[in-house]
Write an enzyme that holds these catalytic residues in place. Structure first.
Site, PDB file in Angstrom:
ATOM      1  N   GLU A  87     -65.548  84.865   0.449  1.00 39.52           N
ATOM      2  CA  GLU A  87     -64.611  85.341  -0.578  1.00 39.52           C
ATOM      3  C   GLU A  87     -63.251  85.669   0.033  1.00 39.52           C
ATOM      4  OE1 GLU A  87     -65.081  86.263  -4.024  1.00 39.52           O
ATOM      5  OE2 GLU A  87     -67.067  85.387  -4.182  1.00 39.52           O
ATOM      6  N   HIS A 144     -63.432  85.244  -6.123  1.00 40.88           N
ATOM      7  CA  HIS A 144     -62.228  84.683  -5.510  1.00 40.88           C
ATOM      8  C   HIS A 144     -62.422  83.203  -5.238  1.00 40.88           C
ATOM      9  CE1 HIS A 144     -62.037  88.979  -4.718  1.00 40.88           C
ATOM     10  NE2 HIS A 144     -60.732  88.859  -4.541  1.00 40.88           N
ATOM     11  N   LYS A 171     -62.747  91.101 -12.229  1.00 45.87           N
ATOM     12  CA  LYS A 171     -61.566  90.669 -11.469  1.00 45.87           C
ATOM     13  C   LYS A 171     -61.761  89.235 -10.994  1.00 45.87           C
ATOM     14  CE  LYS A 171     -59.234  91.337  -7.036  1.00 45.87           C
ATOM     15  NZ  LYS A 171     -59.305  92.026  -5.721  1.00 45.87           N
TER      16      LYS A 171
END
Length: 256
Positions: A87, A144, A171
């Protein structure tokens, strides 16, 4: 779940994006120094990137470091984050090691929020989210992609999955290859705001091309933006003071 999240005196998801500054010290002494620098920037939140910490698997050292950071930051909320290599972070952890290390850190009760990477699977994510909530700690679930920007539908699907796992704040950070990729990220963020507004969300398009996504959150719906007080923790982060000035300008222009 609420469309806003309160942590200490901070309400996330209301008004302008909140500014978060990362600290990445390798030792307790470095973290003490970094926390003092961060405090000077007067951020809304501080993210402790514990994957840089040399004794990340030593629970007592985590407790000591957390208490040191808290003593300096006083009432500024702290996010505890272990970012693994897949990530974009420094921790070369298996899923099992990640689960154990984050669980042990949660039990020290030295943070206000914890970041949970959903790439380790739904079971691990849900276990960590549940443990954090039992300890009174809010959860940012994160994903991510440093290689590309997924399609809008995939971004929305992933953020909604985080909501289903009962994260307080989903997120997602992506890497643009062209200008239209930035628009894809912003469009997906706006769709979350309009159609799936049960929680705040944090989104960003990384790198220089994606800087606009870090300052336009109030319009498109991203609740937190990341600035620096020294070294950046991800591509495209802006000095926190400069970022605040940009948000001031954007807020004025948006209100006209």
């Amino acid at each position: 779940m609420s469309s806003t999240v309160q942590v200490r005196n901070l309400v996330i998801g209301s008004g302008r994006p909140k500014i978060c500054v990362p600290i990445m010290g390798k030792t307790v002494q470095e973290l003490e120094h970094d926390a003092a620098l961060a405090a000077e920037k007067q951020p809304d939140l501080v993210e402790w990137r514990a994957d840089y910490f040399e004794e990340i698997q030593n629970t007592e050292k985590i407790r000591e470091a957390g208490e040191t950071i808290r003593s300096i930051l006083e009432d500024i909320p702290v996010i505890f984050t272990i970012r693994t290599r897949k990530e974009g972070g420094m921790a070369d952890f298996s899923a099992e090691t990640y689960l154990r290390t984050v669980s042990d850190a949660i039990k020290t009760n030295v943070m206000d929020l914890v970041d949970v990477e959903i790439s380790h699977g739904d079971d691990i994510s849900y276990m960590l989210i549940t443990l954090a909530h039992e300890s009174g700690i809010k959860v940012i679930a994160s994903s991510h992609d440093f290689q590309k920007t997924p399609k809008k539908e995939e971004i929305i699907l992933r953020l909604c999955k985080m909501q289903e796992l009962e994260a307080d704040i989903p997120k997602m950070a992506v890497m643009p290859k062209n200008e239209r990729d930035v628009l894809v990220l912003l469009d997906a963020t706006l769709s979350m705001k309009e159609l799936h507004g049960e929680t705040p969300v944090i989104t960003m398009s990384m790198g220089r091309m994606g800087v606009v996504s870090r300052i336009a959150g109030e319009v498109f719906g991203s609740a937190v933006t990341f600035g620096t007080a020294g070294e950046a923790s991800a591509p495209g982060q802006i000095d926190a003071e400069r970022l605040r000035g940009m948000l001031d300008l954007f807020e004025v222009e948006h209100c006209r």
